[in-house]
Design a protein around this motif. Structure first.
Motif, PDB file in Angstrom:
ATOM      1  N   ARG A   1      63.253  56.523  -1.214  1.00 34.18           N
ATOM      2  CA  ARG A   1      64.350  55.651  -1.363  1.00 34.18           C
ATOM      3  C   ARG A   1      65.830  56.029  -0.759  1.00 34.18           C
ATOM      4  O   ARG A   1      66.501  55.069  -0.383  1.00 34.18           O
ATOM      5  N   ASP A   2      66.098  57.296  -0.567  1.00 33.22           N
ATOM      6  CA  ASP A   2      67.180  57.915  -0.151  1.00 33.22           C
ATOM      7  C   ASP A   2      67.264  58.032   1.264  1.00 33.22           C
ATOM      8  O   ASP A   2      68.088  58.638   1.868  1.00 33.22           O
ATOM      9  N   GLY A   3      66.101  57.847   2.036  1.00 34.63           N
ATOM     10  CA  GLY A   3      65.798  58.274   3.352  1.00 34.63           C
ATOM     11  C   GLY A   3      66.413  57.038   4.206  1.00 34.63           C
ATOM     12  O   GLY A   3      66.892  55.741   3.865  1.00 34.63           O
ATOM     13  N   PRO A   4      67.053  57.278   5.512  1.00 34.88           N
ATOM     14  CA  PRO A   4      67.612  56.520   6.604  1.00 34.88           C
ATOM     15  C   PRO A   4      66.419  55.216   6.474  1.00 34.88           C
ATOM     16  O   PRO A   4      65.263  55.241   6.602  1.00 34.88           O
ATOM     17  N   LEU A   5      67.366  54.143   6.709  1.00 38.01           N
ATOM     18  CA  LEU A   5      66.367  52.760   6.356  1.00 38.01           C
ATOM     19  C   LEU A   5      65.961  52.512   7.871  1.00 38.01           C
ATOM     20  O   LEU A   5      66.807  52.493   9.018  1.00 38.01           O
ATOM     21  N   VAL A   6      64.706  52.268   7.865  1.00 33.74           N
ATOM     22  CA  VAL A   6      64.241  51.386   9.107  1.00 33.74           C
ATOM     23  C   VAL A   6      63.585  50.174   8.872  1.00 33.74           C
ATOM     24  O   VAL A   6      62.751  49.990   7.687  1.00 33.74           O
ATOM     25  N   VAL A   7      63.969  49.052   9.543  1.00 38.08           N
ATOM     26  CA  VAL A   7      63.388  47.776   9.246  1.00 38.08           C
ATOM     27  C   VAL A   7      62.378  47.422  10.489  1.00 38.08           C
ATOM     28  O   VAL A   7      62.882  47.296  11.587  1.00 38.08           O
ATOM     29  N   LEU A   8      61.218  46.961  10.125  1.00 37.06           N
ATOM     30  CA  LEU A   8      60.131  46.627  10.993  1.00 37.06           C
ATOM     31  C   LEU A   8      60.008  45.138  10.949  1.00 37.06           C
ATOM     32  O   LEU A   8      59.558  44.568  10.102  1.00 37.06           O
ATOM     33  N   LEU A   9      60.076  44.332  12.148  1.00 34.42           N
ATOM     34  CA  LEU A   9      60.148  42.986  12.248  1.00 34.42           C
ATOM     35  C   LEU A   9      58.908  42.613  13.059  1.00 34.42           C
ATOM     36  O   LEU A   9      58.737  42.647  14.207  1.00 34.42           O
ATOM     37  N   HIS A  10      57.938  41.974  12.441  1.00 31.53           N
ATOM     38  CA  HIS A  10      56.953  41.524  13.082  1.00 31.53           C
ATOM     39  C   HIS A  10      57.052  40.038  13.930  1.00 31.53           C
ATOM     40  O   HIS A  10      58.156  39.360  13.721  1.00 31.53           O
ATOM     41  N   GLY A  11      56.079  39.601  15.142  1.00 31.55           N
ATOM     42  CA  GLY A  11      56.090  38.546  15.630  1.00 31.55           C
ATOM     43  C   GLY A  11      54.972  37.675  15.502  1.00 31.55           C
ATOM     44  O   GLY A  11      54.591  37.541  14.397  1.00 31.55           O
ATOM     45  N   PHE A  12      55.168  36.674  16.273  1.00 37.35           N
ATOM     46  CA  PHE A  12      53.824  35.410  16.154  1.00 37.35           C
ATOM     47  C   PHE A  12      52.563  36.151  16.544  1.00 37.35           C
ATOM     48  O   PHE A  12      52.797  36.699  17.826  1.00 37.35           O
ATOM     49  N   PRO A  13      51.375  36.090  16.251  1.00 36.63           N
ATOM     50  CA  PRO A  13      51.287  35.456  15.061  1.00 36.63           C
ATOM     51  C   PRO A  13      50.894  36.209  13.721  1.00 36.63           C
ATOM     52  O   PRO A  13      49.726  36.165  12.976  1.00 36.63           O
ATOM     53  N   GLU A  14      51.585  37.188  13.908  1.00 36.26           N
ATOM     54  CA  GLU A  14      51.440  38.357  12.728  1.00 36.26           C
ATOM     55  C   GLU A  14      52.266  38.503  11.361  1.00 36.26           C
ATOM     56  O   GLU A  14      52.748  37.236  11.178  1.00 36.26           O
TER      57      GLU A  14
ATOM     58  N   TRP B   1      52.178  46.157  11.513  1.00 35.01           N
ATOM     59  CA  TRP B   1      52.817  47.440  11.589  1.00 35.01           C
ATOM     60  C   TRP B   1      52.239  48.627  10.682  1.00 35.01           C
ATOM     61  O   TRP B   1      52.608  49.726  10.692  1.00 35.01           O
ATOM     62  N   ARG B   2      50.934  48.229  10.521  1.00 35.50           N
ATOM     63  CA  ARG B   2      50.148  49.155   9.787  1.00 35.50           C
ATOM     64  C   ARG B   2      50.028  50.702  10.376  1.00 35.50           C
ATOM     65  O   ARG B   2      50.035  51.583   9.351  1.00 35.50           O
ATOM     66  N   HIS B   3      50.211  50.468  11.537  1.00 31.93           N
ATOM     67  CA  HIS B   3      49.978  51.847  12.199  1.00 31.93           C
ATOM     68  C   HIS B   3      51.405  52.647  12.339  1.00 31.93           C
ATOM     69  O   HIS B   3      51.225  53.966  12.436  1.00 31.93           O
ATOM     70  N   GLN B   4      52.396  51.825  12.080  1.00 33.69           N
ATOM     71  CA  GLN B   4      53.885  52.648  11.989  1.00 33.69           C
ATOM     72  C   GLN B   4      54.178  53.017  10.901  1.00 33.69           C
ATOM     73  O   GLN B   4      55.086  53.962  10.623  1.00 33.69           O
ATOM     74  N   ILE B   5      54.049  52.156   9.575  1.00 39.28           N
ATOM     75  CA  ILE B   5      54.444  52.314   8.427  1.00 39.28           C
ATOM     76  C   ILE B   5      54.481  53.861   7.736  1.00 39.28           C
ATOM     77  O   ILE B   5      55.261  54.492   7.430  1.00 39.28           O
TER      78      ILE B   5
ATOM     79  N   GLU C   1      56.366  59.136   5.942  1.00 36.74           N
ATOM     80  CA  GLU C   1      56.075  60.593   5.717  1.00 36.74           C
ATOM     81  C   GLU C   1      57.044  61.396   6.547  1.00 36.74           C
ATOM     82  O   GLU C   1      57.229  62.373   6.448  1.00 36.74           O
ATOM     83  N   ALA C   2      58.108  60.815   7.689  1.00 35.36           N
ATOM     84  CA  ALA C   2      59.006  61.527   8.228  1.00 35.36           C
ATOM     85  C   ALA C   2      60.332  61.384   7.421  1.00 35.36           C
ATOM     86  O   ALA C   2      61.452  62.140   8.205  1.00 35.36           O
ATOM     87  N   GLY C   3      60.113  60.959   6.413  1.00 37.73           N
ATOM     88  CA  GLY C   3      61.520  60.867   5.596  1.00 37.73           C
ATOM     89  C   GLY C   3      62.342  59.430   5.649  1.00 37.73           C
ATOM     90  O   GLY C   3      63.289  59.149   4.947  1.00 37.73           O
ATOM     91  N   TYR C   4      61.631  58.512   6.103  1.00 39.02           N
ATOM     92  CA  TYR C   4      62.592  57.191   6.295  1.00 39.02           C
ATOM     93  C   TYR C   4      61.924  56.318   5.139  1.00 39.02           C
ATOM     94  O   TYR C   4      60.961  56.209   4.683  1.00 39.02           O
ATOM     95  N   ARG C   5      62.967  55.307   4.687  1.00 38.86           N
ATOM     96  CA  ARG C   5      62.923  54.534   3.969  1.00 38.86           C
ATOM     97  C   ARG C   5      62.125  53.057   4.643  1.00 38.86           C
ATOM     98  O   ARG C   5      63.186  52.762   5.445  1.00 38.86           O
ATOM     99  N   VAL C   6      61.253  52.726   4.726  1.00 46.35           N
ATOM    100  CA  VAL C   6      60.627  51.785   5.583  1.00 46.35           C
ATOM    101  C   VAL C   6      60.562  50.265   4.761  1.00 46.35           C
ATOM    102  O   VAL C   6      59.964  50.181   3.722  1.00 46.35           O
ATOM    103  N   LEU C   7      61.251  49.390   5.380  1.00 50.50           N
ATOM    104  CA  LEU C   7      61.108  47.857   4.998  1.00 50.50           C
ATOM    105  C   LEU C   7      60.485  46.984   6.033  1.00 50.50           C
ATOM    106  O   LEU C   7      60.821  47.270   7.031  1.00 50.50           O
ATOM    107  N   VAL C   8      59.267  46.336   5.567  1.00 52.52           N
ATOM    108  CA  VAL C   8      58.442  45.475   6.414  1.00 52.52           C
ATOM    109  C   VAL C   8      58.622  44.156   5.603  1.00 52.52           C
ATOM    110  O   VAL C   8      57.434  43.826   4.809  1.00 52.52           O
ATOM    111  N   PRO C   9      59.125  43.200   6.199  1.00 58.05           N
ATOM    112  CA  PRO C   9      59.400  41.876   5.647  1.00 58.05           C
ATOM    113  C   PRO C   9      58.239  41.071   6.187  1.00 58.05           C
ATOM    114  O   PRO C   9      58.015  41.151   7.525  1.00 58.05           O
TER     115      PRO C   9
END
Length: 293
Positions: free
Chosen positions: A24-37, A42-46, A51-59
C-alpha cells in the motif's frame, strides 16, 4: 503469491471497478486497458509490478465490465475519461502516479500527461499514438485510413452491437485471437473471461461509445505546440495490423523527454504476446524514474 483486491471506487461522479495489488505504501502505478479489454488484459503485468514493490491499480474503465456505464455519448470524451483517473489517484491519496496505457487506455494516458502533468510521474503508452497524430494520419496516410475504417463502422447506431454480439461474441473472440502473432497469447479460458465482460448489461454500447465520442473532436489541449513534458517511454509491437509504425515515430516528436522501443514478433497485443520483454521495459523505466539503480 500476489493477492488481488477488488473494489468499487467512486470517482468523477461514477463508480469504477478497480483491481489493486502490491504494498500500500509503494509507488503508485495505474494500468489502463483499451478496447475491447478490461482489467484482466494486464494479467501479465500486475504480479511483476506488485512483487517489485509498486502499488498497482487496474480499473475497468467507465463502460467496461463491472464499472458504471453512463448512457450519454458525451460521457466518454477524453476530458471525462482523464478526470476519472485523476479522481482515482486522489482517492488513493497520492499526488502522482506512473501511468501505463494500451490502446484507448493509452489515449487516456497521453491526454492525462499532456493536460494534467502534475499527476503523472512517468508515461508509458503501448501501441497507441499521441491523439493529435490520428486526424493528420487519416488524411495523409491512405493505408492508415483503411486500417482504421472499422472506427467509421462503430459510429453507426445499434448495428455494431448486433454484429459483435453474434454467437455470444465468438467473432470478437476469434478476431483477437487470430490477430495476435502468437496463437497462445489468448487462451480459451482467457477469451471466456472476455466474453463474460462483454456480456455485462449495457457494456457493448458503452464500449463503442468511446469511439462514438470521437465526433466531439480532439480536445483543445492537443492543439498546443508544447511537447509532453512528462518522461515518456513508448512501446510498440511492430506488426500492429491497425496502427502504422509511422504513428509511433511521429508521436515521439510530441515528447520533450521521450523514448521509443519497437518490439519484434508482436502486434497490437504486444503486452500479451511478449510480456517478458514489455515487463522488462516497464521495470527499467520505472526504476529510472524512481531513482533506483
Amino acid at each position: 503469491m500476489t493477492e488481488l483486491e477488488f473494489q468499487l471506487v467512486r470517482t468523477n461522479g461514477i463508480t469504477l471497478h478497480v483491481v489493486s495489488a502490491g504494498p500500500r505504501d509503494g509507488p503508485l502505478v495505474v494500468l489502463l486497458h483499451g478496447f475491447p479489454e478490461f482489467w484482466y488484459g494486464w494479467r501479465h503485468q500486475i504480479k511483476p509490478l506488485a512483487e517489485a514493490g509498486y502499488r498497482v491499480l487496474v480499473p475497468d474503465q467507465r463502460g467496461f465490465n463491472k464499472s458504471q456505464k453512463p448512457e450519454s455519448i458525451d460521457q466518454y470524451t477524453l476530458d471525462v475519461l482523464r478526470d476519472d483517473i485523476v479522481g482515482l489517484i486522489k482517492v488513493y491519496n497520492r499526488e502522482k502516479a506512473h501511468v501505463i496505457g494500451h490502446d484507448w487506455g493509452g489515449a487516456v494516458a497521453w491526454h492525462l500527461a499532456s493536460t494534467r502533468p502534475e499527476y503523472v510521474k512517468s508515461l508509458i503508452p503501448i501501441n497507441i499514438p499521441h491523439p493529435a497524430i490520428m486526424p493528420k494520419a487519416m488524411l495523409t496516410l491512405p493505408l492508415q485510413w483503411l486500417r482504421s475504417s472499422y472506427m467509421a463502422f462503430f459510429q453507426l447506431p445499434e448495428w455494431p452491437e448486433k454484429l459483435l454480439s453474434v454467437d455470444h461474441y465468438d467473432g470478437m473472440a476469434r478476431g483477437i485471437k487470430f490477430s495476435a502473432s502468437k496463437s497462445e497469447a489468448f487462451k480459451e479460458e482467457d477469451l471466456k473471461k472476455y466474453k463474460e465482460a462483454w456480456a455485462q448489461p449495457g457494456a457493448m454500447t458503452a464500449m463503442l461509445n468511446w469511439y462514438r465520442a470521437i465526433r466531439s473532436g480532439i480536445p483543445e489541449g492537443f492543439a498546443s505546440p508544447e511537447k509532453v513534458q512528462v518522461p515518456t517511454q513508448i512501446i510498440w509491437g511492430v506488426d500492429d495490423p491497425f496502427l502504422s509504425k509511422k504513428l509511433a515515430k511521429k508521436s515521439i516528436e510530441h515528447c520533450e523527454n521521450g523514448r521509443l522501443t519497437f518490439v519484434g514478433e508482436a502486434t497490437h497485443w504486444v503486452n500479451h504476446e511478449q510480456p517478458h520483454i514489455v515487463n522488462q521495459i516497464i521495470a527499467q523505466t520505472l526504476k529510472e524514474e524512481e531513482g533506483i539503480r
